[in-house]
Design a protein around this motif. Structure first.
Motif, PDB file in Angstrom:
ATOM      1  N   UNK A  29       0.795  -1.229   0.000  1.00  0.00           N
ATOM      2  CA  UNK A  29       0.000   0.000   0.000  1.00  0.00           C
ATOM      3  C   UNK A  29       0.827   1.279   0.000  1.00  0.00           C
ATOM      4  N   UNK A  30       2.152   1.155  -0.192  1.00  0.00           N
ATOM      5  CA  UNK A  30       3.014   2.346  -0.227  1.00  0.00           C
ATOM      6  C   UNK A  30       2.891   3.064  -1.569  1.00  0.00           C
ATOM      7  N   UNK A  31       2.536   2.294  -2.609  1.00  0.00           N
ATOM      8  CA  UNK A  31       2.366   2.849  -3.953  1.00  0.00           C
ATOM      9  C   UNK A  31       1.020   2.380  -4.491  1.00  0.00           C
ATOM     10  N   UNK A  32       0.382   3.234  -5.295  1.00  0.00           N
ATOM     11  CA  UNK A  32      -0.764   2.767  -6.075  1.00  0.00           C
ATOM     12  C   UNK A  32      -0.504   3.104  -7.535  1.00  0.00           C
ATOM     13  N   UNK A  33      -1.093   2.319  -8.409  1.00  0.00           N
ATOM     14  CA  UNK A  33      -0.928   2.548  -9.845  1.00  0.00           C
ATOM     15  C   UNK A  33      -2.292   2.456 -10.521  1.00  0.00           C
ATOM     16  N   UNK A  34      -2.684   3.519 -11.214  1.00  0.00           N
ATOM     17  CA  UNK A  34      -3.941   3.537 -11.957  1.00  0.00           C
ATOM     18  C   UNK A  34      -3.626   3.872 -13.407  1.00  0.00           C
ATOM     19  N   UNK A  35      -4.101   3.048 -14.339  1.00  0.00           N
ATOM     20  CA  UNK A  35      -3.912   3.386 -15.752  1.00  0.00           C
ATOM     21  C   UNK A  35      -5.188   4.019 -16.281  1.00  0.00           C
TER      22      UNK A  35
END
Ligand code: 6GU
Length: 270
Positions: A29-35
């Motif tokens: 949960x330190x990074x999120x990625x949304x395309x």
């Protein structure tokens, strides 16, 4: 850190970012990625988002409106207009310092172009940064965005373990890494440098520093200009400069010797 990638190839980004340290950081949960698929914001019946360039010439241009709508949909969701990096060979060349600065942001948007580029007018409206990853041409911004996310993520607190964090410091000092060795002690007749087996930590540290200086001189002399040299560093580089050409442990060319004499002369004064 929340990453948003505007692209025509979302599956390429999703597949590329799920492994290793970055995958672990996303799971934590330190990074999120949304395309964000730009094609979904097409304003034409046929779903296309490209058209011919005004003035003629080869290739197609990505149109302003679908790109703008993709960004506006995101900024409405977030409640503000986040920093947007347009990946382009015309941009500033990415480096470690920029990775550190981008890592301070809460949200980062990457805009990946294709074809001959994107209508300049939308770039003027939404792009805050224009970034290249080096002097060569790629087919699109997807790989550059992944390169940037990888190096920015390393600078986000908690992404690297304490053990992994050490690696960062060497580039911070502007020197290239020294060589590493592991078992066996002799591999296909090649022995590990004896100093590494000596157990003398002072000598090991000195040898590694010398190797870093030598490698940087050989591969990236441009980095040498900014390196802070102490007395022992200068002594080592003086030894390298004075040894006969192509003899001894640290061979250098005549050009490298000239470069070092100049560098050492300047450093003596300052
Ligand atoms: Cl950011 N994009 C493309 N298409 N090519 C590149 C690049 C970016 N950086 C280096 N080459």
């Amino acid at each position: 850190m929340n990453y948003y990638v505007m692209t025509l190839f979302p599956e390429m980004i999703e597949q590329g970012m799920n492994t290793s340290i970055i995958g672990r950081a996303m799971a934590k949960g330190l990074l999120t990625l949304t395309t964000l698929n730009i094609r979904e914001y097409s304003v034409r019946g046929d779903g296309r988002i490209d058209d011919y360039p005004y003035g003629g010439g080869a290739g197609m241009v990505m149109q302003a409106e679908p790109v703008c709508r993709t960004y506006e949909s995101l900024s409405e969701q977030l409640g503000y207009r986040p920093r947007l990096i347009y990946l382009t060979p015309q941009g500033r060349v990415f480096n470690q310092q920029m990775a550190k600065e981008f890592a301070q942001e809460k949200d980062l948007v990457f805009l990946c172009g294709h074809y001959e580029g994107i209508d300049e007018r939308v770039l003027e409206e939404i792009a805050t940064d224009f970034v290249s990853i080096g002097d060569y041409v790629l087919t699109g911004g997807e790989l550059p965005s992944m390169v940037m996310m990888d190096s920015i993520s390393r600078m986000v607190p908690g992404v690297l373990s304490n053990q992994e964090s050490g690696e960062t410091e060497s580039f911070a000092g502007n020197l290239l890494e020294y060589p590493q060795y592991s078992r066996p002690e002799v591999w296909r007749g090649k022995a590990v440098p004896p100093v590494l087996l000596s157990g003398h930590h002072g000598n090991v540290d000195r040898w590694r520093r010398d190797q870093s200086l030598y490698r940087t001189l050989k591969s990236r002399p441009d980095l040498m200009e900014d390196v802070v040299l102490d007395k022992k560093d200068r002594k080592f580089l003086q030894m390298v400069t004075d040894q006969p050409e192509m003899e001894g442990e640290y061979p250098i060319t005549e050009e490298e010797a000239r470069f070092l004499r100049k560098l050492l002369a300047i450093r003596k004064k300052t």
